[in-house]
Scaffold this motif. Structure first.
Motif, PDB file in Angstrom:
ATOM      1  N   PHE A 398       0.855  -1.186   0.000  1.00 15.24           N
ATOM      2  CA  PHE A 398       0.000   0.000   0.000  1.00 15.24           C
ATOM      3  C   PHE A 398       0.893   1.238   0.000  1.00 15.24           C
ATOM      4  N   PHE A 399       0.530   2.210  -0.803  1.00 20.90           N
ATOM      5  CA  PHE A 399       1.216   3.498  -0.795  1.00 20.90           C
ATOM      6  C   PHE A 399       0.207   4.587  -0.436  1.00 20.90           C
ATOM      7  N   LEU A 400       0.495   5.340   0.613  1.00 20.10           N
ATOM      8  CA  LEU A 400      -0.288   6.541   0.887  1.00 20.10           C
ATOM      9  C   LEU A 400       0.436   7.692   0.203  1.00 20.10           C
ATOM     10  N   ILE A 401      -0.106   8.142  -0.917  1.00 23.44           N
ATOM     11  CA  ILE A 401       0.485   9.246  -1.672  1.00 23.44           C
ATOM     12  C   ILE A 401      -0.462  10.426  -1.531  1.00 23.44           C
ATOM     13  N   GLY A 402      -0.125  11.373  -0.690  1.00 22.44           N
ATOM     14  CA  GLY A 402      -1.059  12.467  -0.455  1.00 22.44           C
ATOM     15  C   GLY A 402      -0.421  13.608   0.295  1.00 22.44           C
ATOM     16  N   LYS A 420       3.825   4.747 -11.742  1.00 16.57           N
ATOM     17  CA  LYS A 420       4.805   3.657 -11.817  1.00 16.57           C
ATOM     18  C   LYS A 420       4.617   2.607 -10.730  1.00 16.57           C
ATOM     19  N   ALA A 421       3.739   2.877  -9.769  1.00 15.72           N
ATOM     20  CA  ALA A 421       3.474   1.879  -8.729  1.00 15.72           C
ATOM     21  C   ALA A 421       2.943   0.608  -9.397  1.00 15.72           C
ATOM     22  N   PRO A 422       3.512  -0.559  -9.083  1.00  8.80           N
ATOM     23  CA  PRO A 422       3.104  -1.813  -9.737  1.00  8.80           C
ATOM     24  C   PRO A 422       1.611  -2.090  -9.603  1.00  8.80           C
ATOM     25  N   LYS A 423       1.101  -2.865 -10.532  1.00 14.16           N
ATOM     26  CA  LYS A 423      -0.343  -3.126 -10.598  1.00 14.16           C
ATOM     27  C   LYS A 423      -0.858  -3.938  -9.412  1.00 14.16           C
ATOM     28  N   ASP A 424       0.059  -4.559  -8.659  1.00 13.83           N
ATOM     29  CA  ASP A 424      -0.387  -5.314  -7.486  1.00 13.83           C
ATOM     30  C   ASP A 424      -0.227  -4.493  -6.200  1.00 13.83           C
ATOM     31  N   THR A 425      -0.212  -3.160  -6.366  1.00 11.13           N
ATOM     32  CA  THR A 425      -0.166  -2.263  -5.202  1.00 11.13           C
ATOM     33  C   THR A 425      -1.410  -1.374  -5.199  1.00 11.13           C
ATOM     34  N   VAL A 426      -1.783  -0.940  -3.995  1.00  9.65           N
ATOM     35  CA  VAL A 426      -2.949  -0.075  -3.812  1.00  9.65           C
ATOM     36  C   VAL A 426      -2.474   1.311  -3.405  1.00  9.65           C
ATOM     37  N   ILE A 427      -3.108   2.341  -3.981  1.00  2.94           N
ATOM     38  CA  ILE A 427      -2.751   3.729  -3.671  1.00  2.94           C
ATOM     39  C   ILE A 427      -3.865   4.351  -2.844  1.00  2.94           C
ATOM     40  N   LEU A 428      -3.536   4.738  -1.624  1.00  2.00           N
ATOM     41  CA  LEU A 428      -4.436   5.548  -0.804  1.00  2.00           C
ATOM     42  C   LEU A 428      -4.049   7.001  -1.034  1.00  2.00           C
ATOM     43  N   THR A 429      -5.019   7.884  -1.131  1.00  2.00           N
ATOM     44  CA  THR A 429      -4.674   9.290  -1.337  1.00  2.00           C
ATOM     45  C   THR A 429      -5.629  10.196  -0.565  1.00  2.00           C
ATOM     46  N   LEU A 430      -5.127  11.371  -0.224  1.00  2.00           N
ATOM     47  CA  LEU A 430      -5.949  12.353   0.478  1.00  2.00           C
ATOM     48  C   LEU A 430      -5.366  13.739   0.270  1.00  2.00           C
ATOM     49  N   ALA A 431      -6.183  14.760   0.597  1.00  2.00           N
ATOM     50  CA  ALA A 431      -5.817  16.172   0.472  1.00  2.00           C
ATOM     51  C   ALA A 431      -5.632  16.551  -1.002  1.00  2.00           C
TER      52      ALA A 431
END
Length: 548
Positions: A398-402, A420-431
């Motif tokens: 998991f990547f929190l990109i925010g 570029k985050a691999p397809k088997d990763t999840v992106i959490l985002t905020l703000a």
């Protein structure tokens, strides 16, 4: 160093050092000076307030409200109106004197900020302001100055969150009382670097409680956010764009525009409003317009509709829309129409009439939508599926990109990282940092969207709750989760959130696009040694290091 001003509280500080002639944000030396003087008076309020609390006495709610609002008003891109600051300064002196009287005889030495009496005129105030700015004491130890400013700036961010909770009827003594403790502490020359580091981390813990309070206020008033598709294209007809963070203002405007044929669009940090059941039920809350705050001058240029700025992120209005932008609450800009609250209500008639007069867009655009509304209640509702996906190898990381967005070069890093985050990763985002990539397609992992929009900046609380719950489920430390925090900062709300994350023991946070100018090399080293805080490098290299 006889500069007209000195300000380095935000990420766009000139040359990475500080604004000295005019703020990059648009803040004039006049406003900068008045803000410095107001903060000086707030420190005096902190001194007497802390004495009152130490005596076991209570401070009234109106004083709490003034302190959080006044310090919030000095946050970047909130209030640029010098006359409003003159009034704040006068009111701050009144409150300081009330607390002084309540505190009674003080045996300890009284600092200058607590003794200060402001003059009556703006011109005389500006003369005094030169004596109390950030760099006024040239002999102050660099690390002490750094940690004091870090505390003050984080307090400004917490002031924003406390304000939003307060207007929805949520308040907390721990949060309210810490303002006095923190403001008083920056006047105490006996506090060491270690003492101030501990105080900053204590602020982080208090801010977590403050964000929890705001989450409770928002969900209590408007329900828990739910996954919602939001229109991001234009619809024909008159419209009002609402920017900032104030959901209560939005709700009142929705009520007053019902049945009037006016479409309401959110802008920037107001986007998450569409996911709250008690707001999304209004059919004329039609969609979201534009991107992050720094693009508003271009996006608002000559638009045939009206704009309401609530609590945050205003830039100098261009002449092409100066007659159709309105401020309210803490926000201010000279010679811009301001809507005041009277007896707990606001009359939005002027902005409604302006929207009808302008007529709006003449035709519909082809529809495009984005998905939002993944607050902690929603995500934890499918926690079993997330845990199973991790255990089965479908989700690797998991990547929190925010965080905040801004105009400074280097922020394309966050777009590249998400892409570029691999397809088997999840992106959490905020703000508003999410506007770099939230309109791109990221696909799904099973039933779960790869991009989960958690909300606005105070919804960092949701992200933390999700992380804590996952750590409990996997029976591991939060730093052992397959989770990395890739954060962007701009202003002081991001500062208090960073301190919150550090106070909870989170390590290996990557921060960019540049490190704060107010963090001295020694203080930075403390953060690196204790929390492995690190600057971003480039997306490819950072991904490779994280994923091994």
């Amino acid at each position: 160093m006889d500069n007209q001003m000195f300000c380095f509280q935000c990420e766009q500080a000139l040359g990475g050092k500080g604004c000295v002639k005019f703020g990059v944000c648009g803040k004039s030396p006049e406003v900068a000076g008045l803000q410095d003087l107001l903060v000086h008076l707030l420190k005096g309020i902190g001194f007497y307030g802390q004495k009152v609390l130490q005596q076991g006495k209570t401070i009234d709610e109106n004083t709490h409200k003034f302190v959080m609002d006044a310090i919030f008003a000095t946050l970047t891109n909130v209030n640029f109106d010098p006359e409003r600051f003159v009034e704040y300064i006068k009111k701050a002196y009144e409150i300081k004197e009330q607390l002084k009287k309540l505190a009674g005889d003080i045996e300890s030495e009284i600092p200058e900020a607590a003794k200060y009496i402001p003059p009556d005129t703006k011109e005389e105030m500006l003369k005094d302001a030169k004596k109390v700015g950030v760099m006024a004491d040239k002999n102050l130890d660099e690390d002490i100055r750094s940690l004091r400013e870090l505390l003050i700036y984080a307090l400004k961010g917490m002031g924003a969150y406390a304000h939003h909770a307060y207007i929805l009827g949520k308040t907390d003594d721990t949060v309210n009382n810490f303002f006095y403790k923190a403001l008083a502490s920056v006047l105490d020359d006996n506090l060491t670097v270690d003492d101030l580091v501990k105080l900053n981390l204590e602020l982080g813990q208090v801010n977590f409680k403050c964000m929890e309070l705001l989450d409770s206020a928002n969900t209590g008033a408007y329900g828990h956010p739910v996954p919602t598709e939001v229109l991001i294209t234009k619809k024909k007809g008159p419209f009002i764009i609402v920017s900032g963070h104030d959901l209560k203002d939005l709700k009142e405007l929705l009520e007053q525009t019902e049945g009037k044929g006016i479409n309401i669009y959110t802008h920037c940090e107001m986007l998450p409003a569409h996911a709250y059941p008690e707001l999304k039920k209004y059919p004329h809350l039609i969609g979201n317009y534009g991107g992050a705050w720094q693009d508003q001058q271009k996006e608002f240029d000559g638009i045939p509709g009206a704009i309401l700025m609530t609590t945050n992120c205003i830039q100098k209005p261009r002449d092409s829309y100066k007659d159709r932008i309105f401020t309210t609450s803490i926000v201010g800009w000279p010679d811009i129409a301001h809507i005041e609250e009277v007896n707990g209500k606001k009359d939005f008639t002027p902005i409604i009439e302006k929207a009808l007069e302008l007529g709006g867009w003449q035709e519909d655009e082809e529809e495009k939508k984005i998905l939002i509304g993944f607050g902690h209640n929603t995500v934890l509702g499918v926690a079993d599926k997330i845990i199973e996906a991790v255990k089965s190898g479908k989700i690797r990381h998991f990547f929190l990109i925010g965080g905040c967005d801004g105009a400074k070069p280097g922020r394309n890093y966050y777009t590249e990282f998400a892409e570029k985050a691999p397809k088997d990763t999840v992106i959490l985002t905020l703000a508003c940092g999410k506007y770099r990539f939230n309109k791109k397609e990221f696909g799904t992992i099973g039933e779960l969207p790869r991009l989960l929009d958690i909300g606005q900046c105070n919804d960092a609380y949701s992200a933390i709750k999700i992380a804590i719950a996952l750590a409990e489920a996997f029976e591991c430390d939060i730093n052992e989760l397959p989770l990395s925090l890739i954060l962007s900062w701009y202003e002081q709300k991001a500062v208090c959130i960073l301190l919150t994350l550090l106070s909870l023991g989170l390590k290996n946070i990557r921060l960019g696009p540049s490190l704060p100018a107010f963090i001295s090399p020694n203080v930075l080293q403390v953060l690196v040694d204790n929390f492995n805080l690190k600057p971003i490098s480039n997306a490819e290299a950072d991904l490779a290091e994280i994923l091994g």
